[in-house]
Motif scaffolding. Sequence first.
Motif, mmCIF file in Angstrom:
data_model
loop_
_atom_site.group_PDB
_atom_site.id
_atom_site.type_symbol
_atom_site.label_atom_id
_atom_site.label_comp_id
_atom_site.label_asym_id
_atom_site.label_seq_id
_atom_site.Cartn_x
_atom_site.Cartn_y
_atom_site.Cartn_z
ATOM 1 N N ASP A 10 0.805 -1.217 0.000
ATOM 2 C CA ASP A 10 0.000 0.000 0.000
ATOM 3 C C ASP A 10 0.841 1.273 0.000
ATOM 4 O OD1 ASP A 10 -0.846 -0.835 3.457
ATOM 5 O OD2 ASP A 10 1.047 -0.103 2.593
ATOM 6 N N THR A 11 2.145 1.132 0.016
ATOM 7 C CA THR A 11 3.038 2.281 0.129
ATOM 8 C C THR A 11 4.046 2.267 -1.020
ATOM 9 O OG1 THR A 11 2.835 2.134 2.537
ATOM 10 C CG2 THR A 11 4.619 3.494 1.664
ATOM 11 N N VAL A 12 4.242 3.421 -1.616
ATOM 12 C CA VAL A 12 5.189 3.561 -2.728
ATOM 13 C C VAL A 12 6.147 4.703 -2.425
ATOM 14 C CG1 VAL A 12 5.408 4.242 -5.137
ATOM 15 C CG2 VAL A 12 3.658 2.615 -4.493
ATOM 16 N N TYR A 13 7.407 4.484 -2.763
ATOM 17 C CA TYR A 13 8.452 5.481 -2.556
ATOM 18 C C TYR A 13 9.157 5.753 -3.886
ATOM 19 C CZ TYR A 13 8.213 3.066 2.038
ATOM 20 O OH TYR A 13 7.805 2.459 3.204
ATOM 21 N N TRP A 14 9.634 6.981 -4.054
ATOM 22 C CA TRP A 14 10.452 7.327 -5.217
ATOM 23 C C TRP A 14 11.800 7.849 -4.732
ATOM 24 C CZ3 TRP A 14 9.413 6.248 -10.201
ATOM 25 C CH2 TRP A 14 8.089 5.984 -10.573
ATOM 26 N N TYR A 15 12.863 7.340 -5.378
ATOM 27 C CA TYR A 15 14.217 7.758 -5.073
ATOM 28 C C TYR A 15 14.943 8.117 -6.361
ATOM 29 C CZ TYR A 15 13.826 5.994 -0.314
ATOM 30 O OH TYR A 15 13.443 5.801 0.985
ATOM 31 N N GLN A 16 15.891 9.036 -6.230
ATOM 32 C CA GLN A 16 16.744 9.436 -7.342
ATOM 33 C C GLN A 16 18.189 9.105 -6.977
ATOM 34 O OE1 GLN A 16 17.871 13.639 -7.658
ATOM 35 N NE2 GLN A 16 17.092 13.641 -9.756
ATOM 36 N N GLN A 17 18.891 8.421 -7.879
ATOM 37 C CA GLN A 17 20.288 8.088 -7.613
ATOM 38 C C GLN A 17 21.161 8.557 -8.763
ATOM 39 O OE1 GLN A 17 21.416 3.900 -7.350
ATOM 40 N NE2 GLN A 17 22.979 4.381 -5.822
ATOM 41 N N GLY A 18 21.953 9.590 -8.502
ATOM 42 C CA GLY A 18 22.907 10.062 -9.488
ATOM 43 C C GLY A 18 24.099 9.132 -9.568
ATOM 44 N N PRO A 19 24.928 9.279 -10.594
ATOM 45 C CA PRO A 19 26.107 8.412 -10.756
ATOM 46 C C PRO A 19 27.023 8.484 -9.544
ATOM 47 C CG PRO A 19 25.707 9.751 -12.717
ATOM 48 C CD PRO A 19 24.792 10.274 -11.652
ATOM 49 N N PHE A 41 4.015 7.697 -0.876
ATOM 50 C CA PHE A 41 2.560 7.681 -0.760
ATOM 51 C C PHE A 41 2.125 6.456 0.029
ATOM 52 C CE2 PHE A 41 1.532 11.080 -3.650
ATOM 53 C CZ PHE A 41 2.658 11.155 -4.449
ATOM 54 N N TYR A 42 1.125 6.667 0.867
ATOM 55 C CA TYR A 42 0.497 5.569 1.595
ATOM 56 C C TYR A 42 -1.000 5.662 1.356
ATOM 57 C CZ TYR A 42 -1.577 3.012 5.470
ATOM 58 O OH TYR A 42 -2.347 2.165 6.223
ATOM 59 N N GLU A 43 -1.584 4.597 0.870
ATOM 60 C CA GLU A 43 -3.017 4.572 0.587
ATOM 61 C C GLU A 43 -3.444 5.806 -0.230
ATOM 62 O OE1 GLU A 43 -5.398 2.502 0.790
ATOM 63 O OE2 GLU A 43 -4.508 0.887 1.969
ATOM 64 N N LYS A 44 -2.664 6.103 -1.240
ATOM 65 C CA LYS A 44 -2.971 7.141 -2.222
ATOM 66 C C LYS A 44 -2.816 8.563 -1.703
ATOM 67 C CE LYS A 44 -6.115 4.274 -2.424
ATOM 68 N NZ LYS A 44 -7.435 3.606 -2.414
ATOM 69 N N SER A 63 8.284 -0.344 -2.908
ATOM 70 C CA SER A 63 6.979 -0.492 -2.257
ATOM 71 C C SER A 63 7.117 -1.273 -0.966
ATOM 72 C CB SER A 63 5.971 -1.168 -3.187
ATOM 73 O OG SER A 63 6.238 -2.551 -3.328
ATOM 74 N N SER A 64 6.189 -1.040 -0.070
ATOM 75 C CA SER A 64 6.152 -1.760 1.200
ATOM 76 C C SER A 64 4.703 -1.892 1.646
ATOM 77 C CB SER A 64 6.984 -1.057 2.279
ATOM 78 O OG SER A 64 6.388 0.186 2.637
ATOM 79 N N SER A 65 4.496 -2.681 2.681
ATOM 80 C CA SER A 65 3.154 -2.863 3.215
ATOM 81 C C SER A 65 3.146 -2.483 4.685
ATOM 82 C CB SER A 65 2.700 -4.310 3.056
ATOM 83 O OG SER A 65 1.515 -4.541 3.793
ATOM 84 N N MET A 82 15.365 4.119 9.061
ATOM 85 C CA MET A 82 14.007 4.598 8.884
ATOM 86 C C MET A 82 13.269 4.598 10.206
ATOM 87 S SD MET A 82 10.792 3.101 6.829
ATOM 88 C CE MET A 82 10.029 2.740 8.382
ATOM 89 N N THR A 83 12.461 5.644 10.445
ATOM 90 C CA THR A 83 11.586 5.640 11.604
ATOM 91 C C THR A 83 10.180 5.306 11.139
ATOM 92 O OG1 THR A 83 11.275 8.031 11.391
ATOM 93 C CG2 THR A 83 12.938 7.271 12.955
ATOM 94 N N PRO A 84 9.445 4.520 11.906
ATOM 95 C CA PRO A 84 8.071 4.192 11.517
ATOM 96 C C PRO A 84 7.168 5.406 11.630
ATOM 97 C CG PRO A 84 8.595 3.284 13.677
ATOM 98 C CD PRO A 84 9.853 3.875 13.154
ATOM 99 N N PRO A 85 6.004 5.374 10.950
ATOM 100 C CA PRO A 85 5.453 4.218 10.248
ATOM 101 C C PRO A 85 6.024 4.072 8.845
ATOM 102 C CG PRO A 85 3.936 6.052 10.078
ATOM 103 C CD PRO A 85 5.077 6.515 10.945
ATOM 104 N N TRP A 86 5.720 2.935 8.221
ATOM 105 C CA TRP A 86 6.131 2.721 6.841
ATOM 106 C C TRP A 86 5.549 3.850 5.994
ATOM 107 C CZ3 TRP A 86 9.926 -0.421 6.500
ATOM 108 C CH2 TRP A 86 10.018 -1.508 7.366
ATOM 109 N N GLY A 87 6.343 4.303 5.069
ATOM 110 C CA GLY A 87 5.961 5.451 4.262
ATOM 111 C C GLY A 87 6.902 6.608 4.509
#
Lengths: 113, 115
Positions: free
Chosen positions: A30-39, A49-52, A93-95, B95-100
């Motif tokens: 239910d959770t999505v993360y975005w990361y940027q990694q340069g060279p 985002f969590y639950e939209k 992503s994570s739950s 990371m510190t909780p909660p997830w997200g």
Amino acid sequence: AAGVIQSPRHLIKEKRETATLKCYPIPRHDTVYWYQQGPGQDPQFLISFYEKMQSDKGSIPDRFSAQQFSDYHSELNMSSLELGDSALYFCASSSGAEDTEAFFGQGTRLTVV
Amino acid sequence: AQTVTQSQPEMSVQEAETVTLSCTYDTSESNYYLFWYKQPPSRQMILVIRQEAYKQQNATENRFSVNFQKAAKSFSLKISDSQLGDTAMYFCAFMTPPWGRALVFGKGTRLSVIA
């Protein structure tokens, strides 16, 4: 087991163009993360985002926006691209409900020319 | 703000030997998670091991184990019986909780396993 799917895997854009990166999380995450990694750099957190709903925000430029949709997939929209935006963009992503850590996709390599 | 420090930019180890990667962190939180991620040349980020701060027992996953010293804010990774496939960049993350919430990464340690 299903993993995080990112598309496209590679993207070449010109300066000032726009780009949209897509992320499909692991089912039931239910959770999505975005990361940027340069060279040669460590991953830098952009947004999550969590639950939209936006959960946390990092060093995301104002030219970038993101959202999570009802099917939990997420899109990162990048406008007025600059040469410095060239990087590997990871989605993870994570739950929260299942207390699972973040699993990463294979990344989208964006090259701005 | 939380910070993660990896003081060894590069390390090398002979195949079948043991190597320890260092990580320290700074936080005022009492509840948090610590991770080691591996990034091989393919650049895929792969979770190696996870530790919850409230657990006193050190996490272990096959040849990988951690030495978690909460008071010292130290979280080192030990790789036993090193294999060529262990060659990668290793990132310590917090990371510190909660997830997200954001994962905060260290700068990484590049490990080379030599035949």
